[in-house]
Motif scaffolding. Sequence first.
Motif, PDB file in Angstrom:
ATOM      1  N   TYR A 164       0.694  -1.359   0.188  1.00 49.39           N
ATOM      2  CA  TYR A 164      -0.025  -0.109  -0.141  1.00 49.39           C
ATOM      3  C   TYR A 164       0.935   1.459   0.026  1.00 49.39           C
ATOM      4  N   TYR A 165       1.801   1.193   0.947  1.00 45.52           N
ATOM      5  CA  TYR A 165       2.439   2.618   1.128  1.00 45.52           C
ATOM      6  C   TYR A 165       3.539   2.769  -0.128  1.00 45.52           C
ATOM      7  N   TYR A 166       4.135   1.597  -0.573  1.00 45.28           N
ATOM      8  CA  TYR A 166       4.784   1.793  -1.599  1.00 45.28           C
ATOM      9  C   TYR A 166       4.173   2.271  -2.970  1.00 45.28           C
ATOM     10  N   SER A 167       3.021   1.967  -3.197  1.00 43.65           N
ATOM     11  CA  SER A 167       2.027   2.226  -4.107  1.00 43.65           C
ATOM     12  C   SER A 167       1.619   3.676  -4.106  1.00 43.65           C
ATOM     13  N   LEU A 168       1.283   4.164  -2.782  1.00 39.94           N
ATOM     14  CA  LEU A 168       1.201   5.587  -2.904  1.00 39.94           C
ATOM     15  C   LEU A 168       2.236   6.503  -3.436  1.00 39.94           C
ATOM     16  N   PHE A 169       3.701   6.062  -3.020  1.00 38.97           N
ATOM     17  CA  PHE A 169       4.873   6.705  -3.291  1.00 38.97           C
ATOM     18  C   PHE A 169       4.975   6.467  -5.015  1.00 38.97           C
ATOM     19  N   PHE A 170       4.965   5.131  -5.256  1.00 39.04           N
ATOM     20  CA  PHE A 170       5.590   4.831  -6.573  1.00 39.04           C
ATOM     21  C   PHE A 170       4.593   5.438  -7.723  1.00 39.04           C
ATOM     22  N   ILE A 171       3.376   5.259  -7.481  1.00 35.74           N
ATOM     23  CA  ILE A 171       2.430   5.620  -8.809  1.00 35.74           C
ATOM     24  C   ILE A 171       2.529   7.014  -9.216  1.00 35.74           C
ATOM     25  N   GLY A 172       2.478   7.963  -8.122  1.00 39.94           N
ATOM     26  CA  GLY A 172       2.485   9.470  -8.220  1.00 39.94           C
ATOM     27  C   GLY A 172       3.913   9.699  -8.740  1.00 39.94           C
ATOM     28  N   THR A 173       5.076   9.147  -8.022  1.00 44.72           N
ATOM     29  CA  THR A 173       6.255   9.613  -8.517  1.00 44.72           C
ATOM     30  C   THR A 173       6.632   9.090 -10.006  1.00 44.72           C
ATOM     31  N   MET A 174       6.341   8.009 -10.437  1.00 42.72           N
ATOM     32  CA  MET A 174       6.437   7.422 -11.604  1.00 42.72           C
ATOM     33  C   MET A 174       5.825   8.194 -12.866  1.00 42.72           C
ATOM     34  N   LEU A 175       4.232   8.527 -12.621  1.00 40.65           N
ATOM     35  CA  LEU A 175       3.566   9.326 -13.484  1.00 40.65           C
ATOM     36  C   LEU A 175       4.256  10.825 -13.465  1.00 40.65           C
ATOM     37  N   TYR A 176       5.016  11.229 -12.481  1.00 36.57           N
ATOM     38  CA  TYR A 176       5.494  12.609 -12.676  1.00 36.57           C
ATOM     39  C   TYR A 176       6.685  12.358 -13.492  1.00 36.57           C
ATOM     40  N   VAL A 177       7.569  11.434 -13.258  1.00 31.15           N
ATOM     41  CA  VAL A 177       8.819  11.278 -14.298  1.00 31.15           C
ATOM     42  C   VAL A 177       8.442  11.036 -15.749  1.00 31.15           C
ATOM     43  N   THR A 178       7.249  10.310 -15.917  1.00 30.40           N
ATOM     44  CA  THR A 178       6.798  10.179 -17.196  1.00 30.40           C
ATOM     45  C   THR A 178       6.294  11.541 -17.858  1.00 30.40           C
ATOM     46  N   HIS A 179       5.576  12.328 -17.018  1.00 34.14           N
ATOM     47  CA  HIS A 179       5.165  13.709 -17.449  1.00 34.14           C
ATOM     48  C   HIS A 179       6.365  14.534 -17.964  1.00 34.14           C
ATOM     49  N   HIS A 180       7.158  14.471 -16.894  1.00 38.70           N
ATOM     50  CA  HIS A 180       8.463  15.359 -17.159  1.00 38.70           C
ATOM     51  C   HIS A 180       9.184  14.997 -18.250  1.00 38.70           C
ATOM     52  N   GLN A 181       9.515  13.615 -18.718  1.00 40.03           N
ATOM     53  CA  GLN A 181      10.040  12.975 -19.683  1.00 40.03           C
ATOM     54  C   GLN A 181       9.618  13.300 -20.942  1.00 40.03           C
ATOM     55  N   GLY A 182       8.206  13.398 -20.925  1.00 40.88           N
ATOM     56  CA  GLY A 182       7.288  13.151 -22.288  1.00 40.88           C
ATOM     57  C   GLY A 182       7.307  11.547 -22.770  1.00 40.88           C
ATOM     58  N   PHE A 183       6.081  11.498 -23.390  1.00 36.34           N
ATOM     59  CA  PHE A 183       5.881   9.868 -23.671  1.00 36.34           C
ATOM     60  C   PHE A 183       6.626   9.623 -24.864  1.00 36.34           C
ATOM     61  N   GLU A 184       7.285   8.499 -24.458  1.00 36.87           N
ATOM     62  CA  GLU A 184       8.193   7.890 -25.792  1.00 36.87           C
ATOM     63  C   GLU A 184       7.818   6.381 -25.726  1.00 36.87           C
ATOM     64  N   PHE A 185       8.593   5.750 -26.740  1.00 37.87           N
ATOM     65  CA  PHE A 185       8.343   4.420 -26.857  1.00 37.87           C
ATOM     66  C   PHE A 185       8.879   3.709 -25.607  1.00 37.87           C
ATOM     67  N   TYR A 186       9.867   4.197 -24.914  1.00 35.16           N
ATOM     68  CA  TYR A 186      10.547   3.562 -23.716  1.00 35.16           C
ATOM     69  C   TYR A 186       9.391   3.782 -22.301  1.00 35.16           C
ATOM     70  N   SER A 187       8.546   4.658 -22.696  1.00 36.55           N
ATOM     71  CA  SER A 187       7.651   5.145 -21.480  1.00 36.55           C
ATOM     72  C   SER A 187       6.741   4.056 -21.206  1.00 36.55           C
ATOM     73  N   LEU A 188       6.634   2.966 -22.288  1.00 35.42           N
ATOM     74  CA  LEU A 188       5.854   1.797 -21.919  1.00 35.42           C
ATOM     75  C   LEU A 188       6.201   1.152 -20.833  1.00 35.42           C
ATOM     76  N   THR A 189       7.417   0.902 -20.668  1.00 33.44           N
ATOM     77  CA  THR A 189       8.082   0.379 -19.597  1.00 33.44           C
ATOM     78  C   THR A 189       7.441   0.982 -18.213  1.00 33.44           C
ATOM     79  N   PHE A 190       7.295   2.181 -18.165  1.00 35.21           N
ATOM     80  CA  PHE A 190       6.758   3.012 -16.878  1.00 35.21           C
ATOM     81  C   PHE A 190       5.509   2.784 -16.740  1.00 35.21           C
ATOM     82  N   ALA A 191       5.014   2.782 -17.971  1.00 35.62           N
ATOM     83  CA  ALA A 191       3.145   2.462 -17.838  1.00 35.62           C
ATOM     84  C   ALA A 191       2.849   1.071 -17.427  1.00 35.62           C
ATOM     85  N   SER A 192       3.519   0.056 -17.983  1.00 32.26           N
ATOM     86  CA  SER A 192       3.354  -1.256 -17.414  1.00 32.26           C
ATOM     87  C   SER A 192       3.734  -1.340 -15.976  1.00 32.26           C
ATOM     88  N   SER A 193       4.689  -0.689 -15.560  1.00 32.03           N
ATOM     89  CA  SER A 193       5.086  -0.805 -13.797  1.00 32.03           C
ATOM     90  C   SER A 193       4.000  -0.381 -12.936  1.00 32.03           C
TER      91      SER A 193
END
Length: 419
Positions: free
Chosen positions: A293-322
Amino acid sequence: MMATLRIALRRLSLKRKYFLTKAKHFWSKGPASNSFGMLNVLLLCAGIRTQLAVGWTWERPVRYLVHLISAYHSVVIILQAAHVIADKNDVMEAAFCLIKIVGVVSAYIKILLLTYHANSIDEVELFIRSQPMNSGNEEYDSRVRGKFLRLTLVVIRYVFGVLIVDEILFAFPNSQRNKLFKLPPVMSSLGSGITAWLANFMFVNWMPLIWLSKYLCCTIKLGVLLMGLRVEFKILTHKLEQITRKAKTFECVEDHCKFLKDELREFLEKQAEFRRKFELIRPILGMAFFMIYYYSLFFIGTMLYVTHHQGFEFYSLTFASSVLVTLLECYWWCQLVDSFQDDAESMGNELFDLSAGIPYARENHRKYVGMRTSLMIIWINARHNPAIDCVGIFTVSTAIFVQMLNTSYSVLMFLINMG
């Protein structure tokens, strides 16, 4: 020269046939053909020793290799974190570095949880595999157990599917991957030759297989055991339904109470056996869900921030899957616990119907009151038995999953505002 080449090709062909035969046996009749065998393969990929896998010839070298590579990964991640703290002022890189550190720590804690409670977990697994409950309806029992084995096999194969997809995505070099997973400057002494390539390959290309296995092994292992316990609980509930159905055929209070006394004695023995096994694993489930639960709280918001900051590319599929895997991990457990509660309600309703269906006669008033009192006590215990709390903080349910989504969104907005 031609003769030597023909011999070499023939040997290669024989080795290929041998490998294909072994692979076919592994998939159709070996560990991959059943849920518990496949589960042990996943645990082996995480470097965890299990009783079922001890006899596999390749178990020890694979386990040692996993430990060696994961230790190397841990050292590189620590060096990356030191570099980001010392030389960088980039919120995005700091966030991604924090994701890796927290993910590694979370995976190690989960593995420690499985290892420390190995005896209790093995006892519950043996209980499930021995199929101790019998409802009196063999067709029903085999059907629900077969559904459980098929469903758990699908879940574990889905996890391996995610591992394979991520391995493929990580194999393609691109600017986003090179930036987020580059080796720290302190390892620049390796140069740019084969040594540097091998160091980078061992770090980047093995990361999904090693760390997704380590992170998910505890969730899958305990989730499978919870599903197995739920199946045995459903069989116990079905046995109670059979008792209720047969009890309605008795009109005499004395005969009715005698029948219930004989049948409920066996039922209570099975229920007590089930409760003992469930109590073994209940605190482990609470501690594991705390990590999820507490890892999900941190991970989902932070990973979406990284994806948002980097912009969506082919490699972003790994972030989406995680992110998807983390969401499904939390939702799966919440849904399992809610389903268990529903089954407990069903058993409680059956006990209530059984209690209400006892015929009354004034001359057997004492037996009537005694039997109803006993049934009501069993009913209360059955309804409240499967609740799982997260180390005393809250009770696990799908409502908690919705709360986690809202909090993860708040984490994302906080990071965006900081960035």
